[in-house]
Scaffold this motif. Structure first.
Motif, mmCIF file in Angstrom:
data_model
loop_
_atom_site.group_PDB
_atom_site.id
_atom_site.type_symbol
_atom_site.label_atom_id
_atom_site.label_comp_id
_atom_site.label_asym_id
_atom_site.label_seq_id
_atom_site.Cartn_x
_atom_site.Cartn_y
_atom_site.Cartn_z
ATOM 1 N N ALA A 1 -1.736 7.851 2.669
ATOM 2 C CA ALA A 1 -3.037 7.967 3.333
ATOM 3 C C ALA A 1 -3.065 7.307 4.711
ATOM 4 N N THR A 2 -1.920 6.841 5.204
ATOM 5 C CA THR A 2 -1.884 6.121 6.483
ATOM 6 C C THR A 2 -1.669 7.076 7.656
ATOM 7 N N PRO A 3 -2.118 6.695 8.862
ATOM 8 C CA PRO A 3 -1.810 7.490 10.064
ATOM 9 C C PRO A 3 -0.297 7.623 10.278
ATOM 10 N N PHE A 4 0.455 6.614 9.870
ATOM 11 C CA PHE A 4 1.907 6.635 9.998
ATOM 12 C C PHE A 4 2.487 7.849 9.260
ATOM 13 N N TRP A 5 2.084 8.033 8.013
ATOM 14 C CA TRP A 5 2.618 9.153 7.226
ATOM 15 C C TRP A 5 2.067 10.491 7.722
ATOM 16 N N LYS A 6 0.853 10.483 8.238
ATOM 17 C CA LYS A 6 0.278 11.702 8.794
ATOM 18 C C LYS A 6 1.112 12.205 9.972
ATOM 19 N N THR A 7 1.614 11.282 10.789
ATOM 20 C CA THR A 7 2.470 11.666 11.914
ATOM 21 C C THR A 7 3.740 12.347 11.413
ATOM 22 N N ILE A 8 4.314 11.827 10.348
ATOM 23 C CA ILE A 8 5.533 12.423 9.790
ATOM 24 C C ILE A 8 5.266 13.832 9.276
ATOM 25 N N THR A 9 4.200 14.001 8.504
ATOM 26 C CA THR A 9 3.910 15.325 7.936
ATOM 27 C C THR A 9 3.547 16.341 9.020
ATOM 28 N N GLU A 10 2.826 15.903 10.054
ATOM 29 C CA GLU A 10 2.479 16.813 11.154
ATOM 30 C C GLU A 10 3.718 17.212 11.943
ATOM 31 N N GLY A 11 4.635 16.254 12.123
ATOM 32 C CA GLY A 11 5.868 16.550 12.837
ATOM 33 C C GLY A 11 6.736 17.545 12.090
ATOM 34 N N PRO B 1 5.915 8.797 -0.871
ATOM 35 C CA PRO B 1 4.893 8.038 -0.126
ATOM 36 C C PRO B 1 3.775 7.491 -1.003
ATOM 37 N N THR B 2 3.738 7.896 -2.287
ATOM 38 C CA THR B 2 2.701 7.365 -3.177
ATOM 39 C C THR B 2 3.097 6.005 -3.760
ATOM 40 N N HIS B 3 4.374 5.642 -3.631
ATOM 41 C CA HIS B 3 4.815 4.319 -4.085
ATOM 42 C C HIS B 3 4.259 3.239 -3.163
ATOM 43 N N LEU B 4 4.189 2.030 -3.642
ATOM 44 C CA LEU B 4 3.731 0.916 -2.809
ATOM 45 C C LEU B 4 4.826 0.484 -1.849
ATOM 46 N N PHE B 5 4.440 0.271 -0.595
ATOM 47 C CA PHE B 5 5.377 -0.186 0.440
ATOM 48 C C PHE B 5 4.810 -1.444 1.102
ATOM 49 N N PRO B 6 5.680 -2.355 1.541
ATOM 50 C CA PRO B 6 5.196 -3.496 2.333
ATOM 51 C C PRO B 6 4.883 -3.033 3.757
ATOM 52 N N LEU B 7 3.613 -3.088 4.109
ATOM 53 C CA LEU B 7 3.154 -2.629 5.419
ATOM 54 C C LEU B 7 2.535 -3.786 6.185
ATOM 55 N N GLY B 8 2.473 -3.651 7.495
ATOM 56 C CA GLY B 8 1.852 -4.657 8.347
ATOM 57 C C GLY B 8 1.718 -4.118 9.753
ATOM 58 N N ILE B 9 1.191 -4.924 10.638
ATOM 59 C CA ILE B 9 1.014 -4.466 12.012
ATOM 60 C C ILE B 9 2.370 -4.212 12.666
ATOM 61 N N PHE C 1 2.214 -0.178 9.638
ATOM 62 C CA PHE C 1 3.605 0.232 9.836
ATOM 63 C C PHE C 1 4.473 -0.375 8.730
ATOM 64 N N PRO C 2 5.499 0.339 8.258
ATOM 65 C CA PRO C 2 6.474 -0.276 7.355
ATOM 66 C C PRO C 2 7.132 -1.475 8.048
ATOM 67 N N LEU C 3 7.286 -2.562 7.331
ATOM 68 C CA LEU C 3 7.893 -3.756 7.926
ATOM 69 C C LEU C 3 9.329 -3.450 8.361
ATOM 70 N N LEU C 4 9.756 -4.131 9.402
ATOM 71 C CA LEU C 4 11.064 -3.974 10.072
ATOM 72 C C LEU C 4 11.101 -2.775 11.021
ATOM 73 N N PHE C 5 10.039 -1.972 11.087
ATOM 74 C CA PHE C 5 10.006 -0.840 12.017
ATOM 75 C C PHE C 5 10.316 -1.301 13.435
ATOM 76 N N LYS D 1 0.841 -1.193 0.000
ATOM 77 C CA LYS D 1 0.000 0.000 0.000
ATOM 78 C C LYS D 1 0.879 1.248 0.000
ATOM 79 N N SER D 2 0.396 2.318 -0.606
ATOM 80 C CA SER D 2 1.111 3.592 -0.506
ATOM 81 C C SER D 2 0.886 4.139 0.900
ATOM 82 N N MET D 3 1.904 4.816 1.423
ATOM 83 C CA MET D 3 1.827 5.294 2.805
ATOM 84 C C MET D 3 1.111 6.620 2.944
#
Length: 467
Positions: A287-297, A332-340, A369-373, A283-285
């Motif tokens: 639209a995720t809460p993860f990326w929202k945290t980065i942009t807000e920071g 962040p529009t590219h596809l990333f491997p995400l998971g819990i 979350f991006p895998l390996l986080f 999934k692209s990041m």
């Protein structure tokens, strides 16, 4: 220990929030007015008994009485609006429950618990390691056996509960013999944790949010544990959870036999593989809460700021520049491997049992979350806060683990770009925590260690890319 240490006004406000959560006013009787810390409660100081009676007769709000005097206050014990009495006088009173408290190094209260606890159950809320910690644990257990636990406490107070009851959790169907309260870590996410014990064993932990941000985390933890409970995991053990009236109660998942070695092992890789198997998505990041945290920071860091808590302005300015540079390298529009992701996957939030990894404190968890986080976070937090390593040593340890066959299998199966995921990890961590640290009135030394290592990591990554 110094038995003359008195509870501060802020400590009393904190204890009141935990023990008498429905109280609206705290009346300090018999004490001269002192500066109070921010609190949801109105605070009133009264020296005269007549004025106390007048105030109580006129109030229409539920109140807690903090008594510094030796005056008998039996007539108030049945007052319809009384939440309870916290007694700091040296006079022994019937129907009052005595509590001990143990302080942090800065003399704020760390734990408090009933003096008649049969076991030192406050140790269920202690995650210290090393020689000093082991000595403290051994001393606490011995002194409890010989009824001398007061020797390691910093003071005491007494509580009057209506109907002569001691603290009752919001989860009234749960029975317990002893309990102890950890008052939480200072900061925006502060929450108290109450350990409930039955027959000498911790059975449940109740989290009491003390800030709006902490409430959000508690609610998130319940949602994540509820979702995790739908899967049948073989390696990963997570708590059962119940939610009631803004509090979460989680089961104790400590195994009978724990591996005290805090090193990363095959069991950690197997647990991550199991979690990813049930949650993986491409999934692209953006639209995720993860990326929202980065942009807000990043938006926060771009604003003008002033620092009053000692954090290095020079380091913040350098981090700000490096974060913005690194952000340009991620699409962040590219596809990333995400998971819990657990979000705070650290040695102190898990137990290594026999062929199982028992993981608790899921309040920072997210499903995208991006895998390996979690793996990166484990090594950074352990390296900075426990073994006090610089970034080069931390990165060497990470690279060693990434060569493990279990790691290689994950990287290959999910097409993980490990260098890119490291950058994303650092972006998130800095953008989430740095704004909080900059706004915090007081900082622990560990904050300075973290900020310095994050800066070193960004500088090293940029340097390696240049050459």
């Amino acid at each position: 220990m110094n038995k003359k240490i008195a509870l501060s006004i802020s400590d009393i406000q904190l204890i009141n929030t935990i023990i008498f959560p429905d109280s609206e006013i705290i009346i300090f009787f018999g004490a001269a007015q002192r500066t109070s810390m921010g609190s949801k409660n109105e605070v009133v100081f009264i020296l005269d008994k007549t004025k106390l009676a007048q105030f109580i007769n006129n109030t229409k709000k539920r109140f807690t009485l903090v008594n510094y005097s030796s005056a008998p206050l039996n007539h108030l014990e049945t007052h319809i609006l009384l939440a309870g009495i916290l007694d700091l006088s040296k006079t022994k009173k019937l129907k009052y429950q005595k509590y001990f408290f143990i302080n942090n190094p800065d003399r704020t209260v760390r734990w408090f618990f009933p003096a008649n606890n049969r076991t030192p159950c406050f140790l269920n809320l202690y995650n210290g390691s090393g020689l000093k910690a082991n000595l403290f644990i051994a001393a606490s257990k011995f002194l409890n056996i010989v009824k001398g636990l007061s020797a390691i406490t910093d003071g005491q107070f007494s509580i009057f509960h209506k109907k002569n009851e001691s603290y009752k959790s919001n989860f009234s169907t749960v029975s317990f013999d002893d309990f102890a309260v950890f008052t939480g870590t200072i900061g925006e996410n502060r929450k108290a944790i109450i350990s409930l014990s039955s027959n000498g064993k911790a059975t449940q932990f109740v989290k009491v949010p003390l800030t709006p941000a902490a409430l959000t985390l508690v609610e998130n933890e319940f949602r994540q544990l509820d979702e995790l409970g739908k899967h049948d995991y073989k390696i990963t053990i997570v708590p059962d959870a119940r939610y009631h009236d803004a509090q979460i109660m989680v089961s104790n998942i400590s195994p009978h036999q724990k591996d005290k070695n805090q090193d990363w092992s095959t069991i950690h890789w197997k647990s991550l593989a199991e979690l990813y198997k049930n949650s993986y998505q491409q999934k692209s990041m953006i639209a995720t809460p993860f990326w929202k945290t980065i942009t807000e920071g990043i938006r926060f860091l771009k604003k003008p700021f002033s620092i009053k808590n000692g954090i290095s302005v020079k380091e913040i300015q350098s981090l700000k520049i490096l974060v913005e540079q690194t952000l340009k390298e991620i699409n962040p529009t590219h596809l990333f491997p995400l998971g819990i992701g657990h979000g705070d996957f650290t040695p102190w939030n898990m137990y290594v049992g026999k062929d199982r990894l028992h993981i608790y404190d899921w309040e920072m968890s997210q499903s995208e979350f991006p895998l390996l986080f979690d793996m990166y976070h484990y090594f950074f937090q352990k390296g900075i806060l426990i073994t006090r390593e610089n970034f080069q040593t931390i990165w060497k340890n990470i690279q060693h683990q990434l060569n493990d066959k279990n790691a290689q299998q994950l990287i290959s199966s999910y097409h993980i770009n490990q260098d890119q995921h490291l950058k994303i990890y650092l972006l998130y961590i800095v953008c989430y925590y740095l704004p909080k640290y900059m706004a915090q009135p007081r900082l622990h030394d560990q904050v300075h260690w973290l900020v310095a290592t994050w800066l070193e990591a960004f500088q090293s990554i940029q340097y390696q890319e240049k050459i």
